[in-house]
Motif scaffolding. Structure first.
Motif, short mmCIF file in Angstrom:
data_model
loop_
_atom_site.label_atom_id
_atom_site.label_comp_id
_atom_site.label_asym_id
_atom_site.label_seq_id
_atom_site.Cartn_x
_atom_site.Cartn_y
_atom_site.Cartn_z
N LEU A 65 10.74 9.19 -12.82
CA LEU A 65 11.42 10.45 -12.56
C LEU A 65 10.49 11.60 -12.17
CD1 LEU A 65 14.23 10.42 -15.32
CD2 LEU A 65 14.47 10.06 -12.85
N PRO A 66 9.32 11.78 -12.82
CA PRO A 66 8.46 12.92 -12.44
C PRO A 66 8.05 12.93 -10.97
CG PRO A 66 7.75 12.02 -14.54
CD PRO A 66 8.78 11.07 -13.99
N MET A 67 7.77 11.76 -10.39
CA MET A 67 7.31 11.73 -9.00
C MET A 67 8.46 11.88 -8.01
SD MET A 67 6.38 7.70 -8.48
CE MET A 67 6.95 7.31 -6.85
N MET A 111 10.49 14.43 -8.13
CA MET A 111 10.68 15.87 -7.97
C MET A 111 9.75 16.41 -6.89
SD MET A 111 10.93 17.00 -11.98
CE MET A 111 11.24 18.71 -11.53
N VAL A 121 8.01 21.34 -9.01
CA VAL A 121 7.20 21.10 -10.20
C VAL A 121 6.28 22.29 -10.46
CG1 VAL A 121 5.37 19.65 -11.17
CG2 VAL A 121 7.30 18.60 -9.99
N TYR A 150 6.34 24.64 -13.89
CA TYR A 150 5.18 24.86 -14.75
C TYR A 150 4.73 26.32 -14.73
CZ TYR A 150 4.36 20.04 -16.05
OH TYR A 150 4.48 18.79 -16.60
N ILE A 172 -1.41 18.93 -14.38
CA ILE A 172 -0.06 18.87 -13.80
C ILE A 172 0.03 17.79 -12.73
CG2 ILE A 172 1.61 20.17 -12.42
CD1 ILE A 172 0.64 22.69 -13.88
N LEU A 205 0.09 14.39 -14.48
CA LEU A 205 1.38 14.13 -15.13
C LEU A 205 2.45 13.74 -14.12
CD1 LEU A 205 1.51 17.00 -17.77
CD2 LEU A 205 1.15 14.57 -18.20
N GLN A 206 2.43 14.35 -12.95
CA GLN A 206 3.48 14.05 -11.98
C GLN A 206 3.26 12.73 -11.26
OE1 GLN A 206 4.05 16.87 -8.76
NE2 GLN A 206 6.01 15.94 -8.18
N TRP A 207 2.02 12.38 -10.94
CA TRP A 207 1.79 11.25 -10.04
C TRP A 207 1.21 10.01 -10.71
CZ3 TRP A 207 4.36 11.22 -5.81
CH2 TRP A 207 4.70 12.43 -5.20
N ASN A 240 2.19 22.45 -5.07
CA ASN A 240 2.21 22.95 -6.45
C ASN A 240 1.05 23.91 -6.73
OD1 ASN A 240 0.34 20.96 -6.21
ND2 ASN A 240 1.01 19.75 -7.96
#
Length: 294
Positions: A116-118, A120, A125, A129, A167, A170-172, A235
């Protein structure tokens, strides 16, 4: 045509050229023409006022870029950012792939949740943040201050690099997890069983079987994440912009600023071509290294 292929196993040269002609023309139109225009702009003085009639000035834009300390500062930031984030994503993704492999086999839908994070958008993102880390109204600084009496400025020049890197990681990291788990799951179980019968423990099997088997996938994953981290824009720009004194200016932000803020299209395009040349050199070196190892 089918009979020729069946009889000879190959296409005649003329028929082959005819078949690839549409793709070749498409690539020339979509890639070759814009690239030629970029070269013209990079060798000219171009702004929005004279964009239709650029003034040729030779290699001046390239000299301007190479003499600009801000360009090298942006290159250094992008290089450090890409190396740190790509390495962390590779290590964390590999650890999660191995540790969670039995759980993924029992609950395949768990992988979809971790992806799910990737899914967005990076800009979204960054905005999320920014709201969480805002010094006065952000939940994280206020909670930190309530627990410890004070809170660090997460987006200050001294800490912004580590905040932005965290950040990005965490996303990728789920992307690295997905690729590395696929490679880990593809290792034949018979090899591990044979090694276990020979007395090899988990760590020895990891070093002598799993990592060598996954080496090409590890290299490809690192390369993809390094390139993506090196050209990061969304980001970082949403969270800190160029930063105090250009402290968080990536190479993509440098090009954006030169193009839209300073109205110097020639310099922006010259910087883009320098970045393209460096990327091509790195890719060529990696391909030769991979070919030599094979």
């Amino acid at each position: 045509m089918a009979s020729i292929i069946a009889a000879h196993g190959i296409l005649p040269r003329r028929d082959g050229l005819v078949l690839i002609a549409p793709l070749t023309l498409f690539l020339l139109a979509m890639l070759g023409l814009p690239f030629a225009i970029d070269i013209v702009y990079a060798l000219s003085h171009v702004t929005f006022e004279n964009i239709r009639h650029p003034q040729f000035e030779g290699l001046g834009n390239f000299a301007t870029v190479l003499r600009d300390p801000a360009f090298w500062q942006a290159m250094w930031f992008s290089l450090r950012f890409a190396l740190l984030t790509a390495t962390a994503q590779l290590v964390i993704g590999l650890g999660l792939a191995i540790f969670l492999a039995p759980l993924f086999a029992l609950i395949p839908s768990l992988m979809a949740i971790l992806m799910l994070p990737m899914m967005m958008a990076p800009a979204l993102v960054g905005l999320m943040y920014r709201l969480l880390l805002q010094e006065f109204v952000g939940i994280v600084p206020n909670t930190w201050a309530a627990w410890f009496g004070d809170s660090p400025a997460f987006l200050s020049p001294g800490t912004a690099f580590w905040t932005l890197s965290t950040i990005e990681i965490l996303q990728w990291t789920p992307f690295a997890l997905l690729i590395l788990y696929s490679a880990y799951a593809a290792i034949p179980g018979e090899i591990r069983e044979a090694a276990a019968l020979d007395g090899a423990g988990p760590l020895r099997r990891l070093v002598l079987i799993d990592l060598p088997w996954m080496a090409p996938t590890l290299a490809i994953t690192f390369f993809f994440r390094f390139i993506d981290g090196f050209r990061v824009f969304d980001n970082v720009y949403v969270l800190t912009g160029t930063g105090a004194g250009g402290s968080t200016t990536t190479i993509s932000i440098f090009i954006y600023e030169a193009f839209f803020r300073h109205n110097d299209i020639g310099v922006a395009v010259a910087a883009s071509l320098i970045l393209l040349a460096l990327s091509f050199a790195v890719l060529t070196g990696l391909m030769r290294l991979a070919g030599g190892r094979r």
